[in-house]
Scaffold this active site. Structure first.
Site, short mmCIF file in Angstrom:
data_model
loop_
_atom_site.label_atom_id
_atom_site.label_comp_id
_atom_site.label_asym_id
_atom_site.label_seq_id
_atom_site.Cartn_x
_atom_site.Cartn_y
_atom_site.Cartn_z
N LEU A 191 -7.54 -7.51 0.25
CA LEU A 191 -6.41 -6.79 0.11
C LEU A 191 -5.27 -7.48 1.41
O LEU A 191 -4.14 -7.76 1.00
CB LEU A 191 -6.19 -5.34 0.30
CG LEU A 191 -6.87 -4.58 -0.78
CD1 LEU A 191 -6.75 -3.03 -0.45
CD2 LEU A 191 -6.05 -4.84 -2.10
N GLY A 226 -9.30 -7.94 11.52
CA GLY A 226 -10.68 -7.91 10.49
C GLY A 226 -9.89 -7.82 9.16
O GLY A 226 -8.69 -7.92 9.15
N ASP A 238 1.63 1.07 16.78
CA ASP A 238 1.71 -0.06 15.85
C ASP A 238 2.38 -0.23 14.84
O ASP A 238 2.19 -0.57 13.82
CB ASP A 238 0.09 -0.14 15.57
CG ASP A 238 -0.09 -1.85 15.54
OD1 ASP A 238 0.86 -2.70 15.75
OD2 ASP A 238 -1.12 -2.36 14.96
P1 ADP Z 1 -2.44 -5.69 10.45
O1 ADP Z 1 -3.66 -5.80 11.57
O2 ADP Z 1 -1.37 -6.77 10.53
O3 ADP Z 1 -1.87 -4.40 10.59
P2 ADP Z 1 -3.80 -4.57 8.47
O4 ADP Z 1 -5.20 -5.26 8.78
O5 ADP Z 1 -3.46 -3.37 8.86
O6 ADP Z 1 -2.80 -5.69 9.11
O7 ADP Z 1 -3.55 -4.71 7.10
C1 ADP Z 1 -3.47 -6.19 6.23
C2 ADP Z 1 -2.95 -5.94 4.98
O8 ADP Z 1 -3.84 -5.08 4.08
C3 ADP Z 1 -1.85 -5.25 4.92
O9 ADP Z 1 -0.65 -6.39 4.71
C4 ADP Z 1 -1.77 -4.98 3.41
O10 ADP Z 1 -1.42 -5.76 2.61
C5 ADP Z 1 -3.22 -4.45 3.27
N1 ADP Z 1 -3.51 -3.14 3.15
C6 ADP Z 1 -3.78 -2.38 4.58
N2 ADP Z 1 -3.87 -1.04 4.11
C7 ADP Z 1 -3.84 -0.96 2.89
C8 ADP Z 1 -3.82 0.25 1.86
N3 ADP Z 1 -4.10 1.50 2.28
N4 ADP Z 1 -3.71 0.09 0.73
C9 ADP Z 1 -3.69 -1.13 0.19
N5 ADP Z 1 -3.33 -2.38 0.98
C10 ADP Z 1 -3.54 -2.17 2.23
#
Ligand code: ADP
Length: 304
Positions: free
Chosen positions: A10, A16, A126
């Site tokens: 996703l 990660g 965050d």
């Molecule tokens: P960051 O470290 O930049 O906060 P994340 O690891 O939290 O990024 O998330 C990366 C991407 O994963 C998000 O931009 C989103 O597209 C996807 N994502 C995160 N959480 C969810 C969720 N609960 N459902 C669907 N997609 C998600």
């Protein structure tokens, strides 16, 4: 891990990958975040225990938590799958989000943050567009909040990246190693910056315009705060955002003030069906598919 079918990736975060998975026994689809941490098992166990508080974090504006475990020095964190992705995946250039949709997204985010503060006594730590996630039903929820002190400590070192949403006082505090110099007002700054990013279609302090990360952080600490484009958004919206981006934390709006601000009061008056969230999300997803298809064909051309 044996109980899960791994589906699509996703997104990739700083620490990660986030994957779509299906719990084989219940057929429930979830988003699973992997956080790679080189820690011993007792520390990893401590993090899992701290994350348990998330089972109590039940609110319409917070993604549901299904559970966490560790495996080969990674923490895996399973949460509600939001099928429209994050706000960052949905905006597309300048002024791509209509004002009523933006106000609805911000209203949900503020209520989510207030819930964390009042019910769990935590700050988010965050707030940024990738941590505001949406679904096709039009719901807007927060994810990735700092519930585990152990996890925060293990991640903190790499936190000042090239795209910082940290408030000026938090940047100053970190640079002088003063822990705990920031409060819930710092989340309000990050929210303001996320709103500006959403309206501009790009991070407001673009790294390529600074000679280095230090200069960029200096601009956040000493420069004028960014604003939303005034020719498209109303003066009420601009006033709301200016309240979030006050440089002095004590002058910044509180959650109560934000919820009583005319901009969010107007949103409340529109009622649950008064904003076409589903329609906007559908169009934004279609535009994202076109963008991604273009990117894929670009990669193919470059690869040839
Ligand atoms: P960051 O470290 O930049 O906060 P994340 O690891 O939290 O990024 O998330 C990366 C991407 O994963 C998000 O931009 C989103 O597209 C996807 N994502 C995160 N959480 C969810 C969720 N609960 N459902 C669907 N997609 C998600």
């Amino acid at each position: 891990m044996d109980d899960l079918d791994l589906l699509d990736e996703l997104g990739k975060g700083a620490y990660g990958t986030v994957r779509k998975v299906r719990h084989t026994k219940t057929r429930v689809e979830m988003a699973m975040k992997e956080i790679r941490l080189e820690l011993d098992d007792s520390k990893l166990n401590g993090i899992i225990m701290e994350l348990d508080i998330l089972h109590r974090a039940s609110a319409p504006e917070i993604v549901e938590f299904y559970g966490a475990f560790f495996y080969e020095s990674c923490v895996y964190y399973c949460m509600e799958f939001m099928d429209a992705g994050s706000l960052e995946d949905l905006y597309d250039g300048q002024c791509s989000v209509p004002e009523d949709v933006l106000a609805r997204i911000v209203g949900c985010t503020v209520r989510g943050l207030r819930f964390l503060k009042d019910n769990l006594q935590i700050m988010h730590r965050d707030v940024k567009p990738t941590n505001i996630v949406l679904n096709r039903k039009g719901e807007v929820k927060l994810c990735d909040f700092g519930v585990s002190g152990q996890l925060e400590k293990s991640l903190a070192k790499t936190n000042i990246g090239c795209q910082s949403y940290m408030a000026p006082e938090r940047i100053k505090g970190e640079s002088q190693n003063l822990l705990g110099t920031y409060t819930v007002a710092s989340d309000v700054w990050s929210l303001g910056l996320s709103i500006v990013e959403t309206t501009m279609g790009t991070y407001p302090y673009p790294p390529e315009t600074y000679s280095n990360v230090f200069a960029q952080l200096q601009a956040i600490v000493h420069g004028d705060p960014p604003q939303i484009p005034g020719d498209y958004y109303s003066s009420t919206a601009r006033d709301f955002v200016a309240g979030c981006l006050e440089k002095v934390p004590a002058k910044r709006s509180t959650y109560k003030q934000m919820l009583e601000h005319p901009w969010l009061l107007q949103d409340k008056e529109r009622g649950p069906d008064g904003v076409d969230m589903q329609g906007w999300i559908k169009v934004a997803i279609e535009r994202r598919e076109v963008r991604r298809e273009k990117e894929r064909s670009q990669v193919k051309i470059e690869g040839k």
